[in-house]
Design an enzyme around this catalytic site. Structure first.
Site, PDB file in Angstrom:
ATOM      1  N   ILE A   1      27.242 -16.601   7.675  1.00 65.05           N
ATOM      2  CA  ILE A   1      27.096 -15.655   6.570  1.00 65.05           C
ATOM      3  C   ILE A   1      25.625 -15.385   6.273  1.00 65.05           C
ATOM      4  O   ILE A   1      25.291 -14.807   5.251  1.00 65.05           O
ATOM      5  CB  ILE A   1      27.813 -16.178   5.298  1.00 65.05           C
ATOM      6  CG1 ILE A   1      27.273 -17.546   4.883  1.00 65.05           C
ATOM      7  CG2 ILE A   1      29.309 -16.255   5.528  1.00 65.05           C
ATOM      8  CD1 ILE A   1      27.880 -18.080   3.575  1.00 65.05           C
ATOM      9  N   GLY A   2      24.774 -15.825   7.195  1.00 64.85           N
ATOM     10  CA  GLY A   2      23.345 -15.609   7.002  1.00 64.85           C
ATOM     11  C   GLY A   2      22.595 -16.899   6.745  1.00 64.85           C
ATOM     12  O   GLY A   2      21.366 -16.914   6.652  1.00 64.85           O
TER      13      GLY A   2
ATOM     14  N   THR B   1      15.115 -21.689   8.646  1.00 63.73           N
ATOM     15  CA  THR B   1      16.305 -21.184   7.951  1.00 63.73           C
ATOM     16  C   THR B   1      16.410 -21.802   6.558  1.00 63.73           C
ATOM     17  O   THR B   1      16.873 -21.156   5.620  1.00 63.73           O
ATOM     18  CB  THR B   1      17.585 -21.468   8.759  1.00 63.73           C
ATOM     19  OG1 THR B   1      17.678 -22.863   9.024  1.00 63.73           O
ATOM     20  CG2 THR B   1      17.573 -20.692  10.073  1.00 63.73           C
TER      21      THR B   1
ATOM     22  N   GLU C   1      22.592 -22.881  -2.064  1.00 59.20           N
ATOM     23  CA  GLU C   1      22.794 -22.465  -3.449  1.00 59.20           C
ATOM     24  C   GLU C   1      21.778 -23.075  -4.399  1.00 59.20           C
ATOM     25  O   GLU C   1      21.625 -22.636  -5.527  1.00 59.20           O
ATOM     26  CB  GLU C   1      24.220 -22.823  -3.876  1.00 59.20           C
ATOM     27  CG  GLU C   1      25.190 -22.307  -2.814  1.00 59.20           C
ATOM     28  CD  GLU C   1      26.640 -22.339  -3.190  1.00 59.20           C
ATOM     29  OE1 GLU C   1      27.021 -21.589  -4.077  1.00 59.20           O
ATOM     30  OE2 GLU C   1      27.392 -23.110  -2.565  1.00 59.20           O
TER      31      GLU C   1
END
Lengths: 210, 340, 759
Positions: C469-470, C654, C725
């Site tokens: 999802i990236g 990342t 998150e």
């Protein structure tokens, strides 16, 4: 005598092969003269049939000729995706609010979702699929996006890259602040913005050097 | 979207002729069966939303007259061809030098891509972005006359406080038009009745009882050019746009200002306000308040108070009055301090 | 090495570029609506224009008459299938075409199917409904809402955390605050539009749809359609942004599947941006009351956090972030209580950093207020209240590097240059403010399966039904396999996003890297054991090195006695061409049914505050500088610095990008994002990207991410704490604190807007 300062379509002709755009788009430096123009004395019938008739639309996309039969309502974006099979150009809002559908038309970046395909008769379109060289080597902007991790999910990326190329070609990548301002029509929900700016600086400088 | 016939007239007279043939003269241009399209950035959006429903689109991009695509400067006039794109006009160095207000109002509008697409004439005719207008399921006097106004008691944070009526509080969101109205621009029109000129200030109509009637144009009128007078004073001109984010957003409040100064004394101020009014808004009362004064914070505040004296706030947009005033004060002071 | 590729520190992996980067920059990465389906028919939704009532009649004739329309699926046409279920896999129990009841604005009332996109859209816009309309309840202050305790309504929120005697501690506290905060409705708005493409080949149903949970969806879709899950395949190779929005399956998926069966060809429905607001989930609006009591020395003695959250009538979605705020500091006594407020709205769901984003925003804004009340530096105030054990259960933290994060971020930010007095910092016409806040996110992990194949030429294939999802999970899973099997990353291919692959948990709750890497690690170790046994076994190339420690590197088996054997030679000896291992990873403490649940599409989360031995969280500290124009009062955030510790960092590139993106999300939370509701009609007003504002490039200037080394073997075998998150938690509170510092105005209701500061 009024002096002519600029004309409507002068920006494209300044580009060179090495300055970001593929050579083919240089051909169309003026508004195309269209043969299908309406004559006031010969209006087409105004029935629903006519409005629903498919229109023959020709354009060059990524150095190839395409002849489409399209509903007048079909956007340039949907023509590229659904009729030419070029799905690299993305639909993110379909209302000109996100920039994911950015392509170059006659060398200038535009939103393909807000342009009816029939309005692009005779134009020269470049999409993300048309950037890499035939041998597979990437356009400097594509490589810069990889080097600077200028994306996460990658969905807005084709639009970002096309817009970035347009931004540099327009001469609006002089400073990082300029890049930020002139790239603000391309939303990145993953928020890779600082990396996008870094990528554009890298590609801009490489292009200048070469 | 309703299907439409698409045509590409070859010159202005052909465009006018086709439009007159298919448009009922009683129709508003925005309601007519036949409508013009150039940049498509506003009309295509509204066609997708079912707000605009033309049966026939006349694409003006093939019109052969070269002047439509030119910016000519001379004799104290900048003449913008109607099909010049916003981006080209914004990037024009001579325009920027002669009148920064024009360039800034263009540069701060929309996005790079939209500015590359949108024609200048189309830009000044853009329709409101009122959320309740955009979505056809809401009542809206502008879209469906007599249906009511959902914004009046709804979420009206974006909405206008000046030039409103009981029927409509939709904001005119354009930026370039604020520069044009401040600078006493004129539009050149060709239509069935022949060529004519109209003060830019007369182009847009206040909503009043007929918010659906947005301009004084007939459906077969084609704007071919916009003329803006300039002189030495126009170098001291500036557009300030305040918005929720740094770019690619409509003005919550904006101010277009041009100052003709004699030393510190204001010979003549030209002021327009964006983001706060239903139409491009010339703030004459503010201009008069500045006439002959030495511009400082206090004088600027007096002018700003005058500009908003008639403002009518609603529940969520009352902040636009103090914000609009502060925006004008800041714009005046920044314009005063420009090095020209 | 550039800014995007930070040099790895201790316990950090290399910043290798994403293995799918080339596909993404050339337009070749296939997102769901890009994938060819052959002779596809186009579908469009018609949705309700009221929020509460019943549909009396649907008028479909004009839509049917549009040339090219093939079919219309509408109310009554789904009677033969099961209604959706609300839960971790299903977004809502509302079966919109099962029922004439309208539960919310924008509810699906029909699906048109046509030969072209244009015809399907035209037809959908011609559908009209007659409604029996009732007065809807929009939100907290509306008439007719129902308020109930949240505890027990969700498996994720079993009870309100509580310890000690809050009331008396608060009553006797020397310094205290009692304040209310709120956060608005927000929609994820990934740039990829939601879409479903479905087709049948005999009994086999294939669905292309962007998903964070292909296995869960396969099971749920099969249940709704009353078919064998083995006949359902969900394919979602690339996801164009998710942020929680593509976690639960919505009602549309089954509707499009039914449509495809009816017209006998593939059907594609790309949902308009506008319609997504009502047909997908969103972040519930929340309200908070926080009371903090402390001694004059700054030690907190009493903390109470009450929360109220809007949900739909039928579904009790719980945000429930008081479980994290209750464990943040050493409070003495804690009282929490969360209530649900049922209104006539679509069902909310997970949105990036649920439940921490709204709850920690409230806590951290309150902490700053408390520091001001105490006359104490906000970092010092947090340092004083740093706990040794979490305050509710008294369990240790598996690791907690919060103070290190504060130290490093404060230094990089230049906190020492901050003048504490409100309104004291200025740069020309701009008021300058500085603020900071804590970021916290539970570290969870779930059962996951993976299959690894190694061939004699050193090629590795990793298969795992997780989702790109990236986040870069495809890249880090490849890195893990490359490292364990001693090959270069360019020899590794990674397949994900397909329910035909070994099942993985939902890509939510920041569990993917930990779960996937733990499964890949296990599968790789099984491959290694087989190879090692053969290498040192009789006739093996390393026979005689049986007591040596073996490893894999450079496509060789390497023994610490100096000997080595090329993989190609070993495979020859073994007389095989490939080794394939399938591993099922279940975290420590898993239930006996954990793996069964994995195959049934349920993700059993471990970690956070759920484990017996310890609580597991990742932490960070975020600093922001804001500028507020002294005339016009717009707020800009030119500078952000965040330091984060999250166990093993698989890939610094990342990781940095995810944290940076999260912090920028926090700017959106603080200043831009709100879905506005017309309170009279319970309808969303700004349902597009013109009016739902998210940050643009020009809003973001300097963002610095500091990765703080941390080692935590307790969280999972990979030692990884999720960080997707984490970055988004805390930013909004830091901005609110900085705005206070600049202006003296404490804004407690998000987003902070110009109207809060101009009057």
């Amino acid at each position: 005598m009024p002096k002519v300062i600029s004309t409507g379509t002068s920006t494209v002709s300044k580009l060179s092969r090495r300055s970001f755009m593929s050579g083919s788009v240089l051909a169309a430096a003026t508004m195309p003269i269209i043969t299908r123009s309406a004559k006031a004395e010969e209006p087409p019938s105004d029935g629903q049939d006519n409005a629903r008739a498919l229109a023959a639309v020709s354009m060059r996309v990524n150095r190839q000729s395409y002849n489409f039969a399209l509903d007048n309502r079909t956007s340039l974006l949907d023509a590229l995706r659904d009729h030419a099979g070029l799905t690299g150009t993305k639909k993110g809002c379909d209302h000109g609010q996100c920039g994911a559908c950015t392509v170059l038309v006659d060398g200038r970046r535009v939103l393909s979702c807000l342009s009816f395909a029939v309005m692009n008769e005779g134009r020269d379109v470049t999409t993300i699929e048309g950037l890499a060289a035939a041998d597979g080597s990437l356009h400097p902007m594509q490589q810069a996006f990889i080097d600077n991790d200028a994306f996460q999910c990658g969905y807005c990326t084709p639009g970002q890259i096309m817009s970035a190329i347009g931004c540099v070609n327009e001469g609006h990548a002089g400073s990082e602040d300029d890049i930020r301002e002139y790239m603000s029509g391309n939303l990145c929900r993953c928020a890779a913005y600082p990396n996008i700016v870094a990528a554009i600086v890298q590609a801009r400088d490489e292009t200048r050097r070469s | 979207m309703r299907p439409f016939v698409y045509e590409r007239p070859a010159d202005v007279s052909a465009a006018v002729a086709v439009a007159s043939r298919f448009a009922d003269q009683q129709d508003q241009p925005t309601k007519a069966d036949v409508q013009f399209i150039a940049g498509a950035t506003n009309l295509a959006d509204y066609m997708k939303l079912g707000v605009a429903k033309p049966k026939r689109l006349l694409d003006l991009n093939a019109l052969r007259e070269p002047t439509l695509r030119q910016i000519k400067i001379g004799d104290g006039i900048i003449r913008f061809g109607a099909l010049v794109r916003m981006g080209e006009a914004a990037d024009n160095d001579d325009v920027r030098r002669i009148c920064p207000l024009l360039s800034e109002s263009l540069k701060l509008a929309a996005s790079g891509q939209i500015r590359n697409m949108a024609s200048l004439a189309g830009n000044v005719l853009q329709r409101t972005r009122c959320e309740y207008f955009r979505e056809t399921s809401w009542p809206c006097n502008k879209r469906d006359p007599g249906s009511g106004c959902a914004a009046m008691e709804g979420f009206n944070r974006q909405h206008a406080v000046l030039g409103t009526s009981d029927g409509c509080i939709a904001t005119y969101h354009g930026d370039f038009a604020q520069a044009l109205i401040a600078l006493d621009a004129t539009v050149e029109i060709e239509g069935k009745r022949g060529a004519r000129r109209m003060e830019f200030a007369k182009l847009h109509r206040l909503p009043g009882d007929t918010p659906d009637i947005e301009t004084n144009l007939a459906p077969d009128d084609v704007i071919v050019a916009i003329e803006v007078p300039f002189a030495a004073w126009s170098r001291r001109s500036h557009y300030l746009k305040i918005r929720d984010r740094e770019s690619y957003a409509f003005a919550l409040a904006s101010a277009a200002v041009a100052l003709d100064l004699d030393g510190n004394m204001i010979r003549h101020a030209r002021i327009a306000l964006g983001g706060v009014a239903t139409v491009p808004w010339r703030a004459k009362a503010a201009e008069e308040a500045l006439q002959g004064k030495t511009l400082d914070q206090e004088v600027a505040e007096t002018a700003a108070d005058a500009a908003f004296a008639e403002a009518q706030p609603r529940r969520y947009n009352a902040f636009k009055i103090p914000l609009g005033k502060r925006t004008l004060v800041r714009a005046l002071l920044e314009t005063r301090d420009m090095k020209v | 090495m550039n800014q995007a590729a930070p040099a790895p520190k201790e316990n950090m992996g290399q910043p290798v570029p994403r293995i799918d980067a080339r596909l993404k920059v050339t337009g070749q990465a296939g997102y769901s609506a890009d994938l060819a389906a052959g002779n596809v028919a186009y579908a469009a939704l018609a949705t309700s224009t009221i929020a509460k009532g019943a549909i009396q009649a649907l008028h479909l004739d004009r839509a049917r008459a549009v040339p090219g329309v093939l079919d219309i699926v509408s109310i009554g046409d789904m009677d033969q299938i099961e209604k959706p279920k609300f839960g971790n896999t299903g977004a809502s129990s509302i079966g919109p075409l099962h029922d004439k009841t309208v539960f919310h604005d924008g509810q699906i009332i029909a699906l048109t199917i046509a030969e072209s996109f244009e015809a399907a859209e035209e037809a959908a816009m011609l559908i009209e409904a007659d409604y029996a309309q009732e007065n809807p309840s929009a939100s907290f202050d509306s008439q007719g809402t129902k308020i109930e305790p949240a505890a027990g309504k969700s498996p994720m929120y079993k009870e309100d955390a509580k310890v000690g005697d809050f009331d008396s501690a608060y009553a006797s506290a020397e310094v205290k605050i009692d304040q209310k905060y709120s956060t608005p409705t927000q929609h994820h708005n990934p740039i990829e539009l939601f879409s479903t493409t479905a087709w049948w080949q005999g009994d086999q149903l294939t669905v292309h749809e962007p998903s964070q949970n292909v296995t869960g969806w396969k099971i749920e879709l099969a249940r709704q359609l009353k078919i064998d899950p083995a006949n359902v395949r969900i394919i979602s190779p690339y996801v164009g942004g998710a942020f929680g929005s593509k976690g639960p399956m919505t009602a549309r998926t089954a509707i499009v599947a039914v449509a495809a069966r009816r017209v006998g060809r593939p059907v594609r429905c790309v949902v308009s941006r506008m319609q997504a607001f009502g047909t997908q989930t969103y972040r519930a609006e929340t309200r908070h009351r926080i009371r903090i009591g402390a001694g004059k020395d700054g030690h907190i003695t009493a903390f109470a956090h009450e929360g109220w959250e809007v949900t739909s009538r039928p579904d009790p979605y719980v945000v429930g972030g008081a479980s994290a705020t209750a464990r943040m500091y050493n409070y003495g006594s804690v009282l929490t209580h969360v209530s649900l407020v049922r209104a006539d709205r679509n069902t909310p769901g997970y949105m990036r950093s649920p439940p921490e984003t709204p709850y920690v925003y409230a806590l951290e804004n309150a902490m700053d207020e408390m520091a001001v009340a105490l006359g104490m530096d906000p970092i010092e105030f947090r340092r004083i209240n740093e706990p040794q054990k979490e305050p509710i259960g008294g369990k240790p933290f598996s690791s907690r590097s919060l103070l290190k994060c504060y130290e490093q971020a404060a230094r990089a930010f230049g906190w020492s240059r901050r003048e504490a007095r409100v309104g004291s910092m200025r740069d020309g016409d701009w008021l300058v403010g500085m603020g900071c806040a804590t970021a916290i996110y539970p570290t969870a992990v779930a059962p996951c399966a993976a299959r690894i194949r190694l061939t004699a030429d050193g090629q590795v294939r990793v298969q795992c039904g997780s989702h790109e999802i990236g986040t870069g999970v495809r890249t880090v899973a490849g890195q893990m396999a490359a490292e364990r099997l001693g090959v270069d990353l360019d020899k590794v291919s990674v397949e994900m996003g397909d329910s035909a692959l070994p099942p993985a948990p939902v890509s939510g709750g920041s569990i993917s890297t930990a779960s996937v890497c733990s499964a890949v690690l296990k599968a790789c170790d099984a491959v290694r054991q087989k190879l090692f046994a053969a290498a040192v076994g009789e006739g093996g190339p390393l026979a005689g090195s049986g007591n040596a420690k073996l490893d894999m590197a450079g496509e060789k088996i390497v023994a610490d006695d100096g000997k080595s054997a090329a993989l190609s030679d070993l495979f020859k000896t073994m007389q095989i061409g490939a080794i394939e291992e399938y591993a099922e990873f279940a975290p420590r403490g898993s239930s006996p049914e954990a793996l069964k649940k994995l195959y049934a599409g349920e993700s059993e989360f471990h970690g956070g505050d759920q484990d017996q031995d310890s609580v597991k969280y990742a932490f960070g500290a975020e600093f922001v500088e804001v500028r507020v124009n002294s005339h016009t009062r717009e707020v800009r955030v030119p500078r952000l610095v965040g330091a984060f510790a999250a166990g093993r960092i698989m890939n610094t590139r990342t990781a940095r990008s995810q944290l940076m993106g999260g912090m920028i999300w926090g700017i959106g939370q603080a200043l831009h994002e709100a879905t506005e509701i017309d309170q009279r009609h319970a309808r969303y007003v700004n349902r597009d990207l013109q009016d739902y504002l998210v940050p643009v490039n020009a809003d973001i200037k300097e963002v610095e991410v500091i990765l703080v080394p941390e080692i935590d073997h307790e969280v999972n075998p990979a030692g990884v704490k999720g960080l997707g998150e984490l970055g988004n938690v805390g930013t909004a509170a830091a901005v609110a604190s900085a705005v206070y510092h600049a202006t003296g105005k404490r804004i407690r209701d998000l987003p902070i807007r110009i109207e809060d500061l101009v009057t």
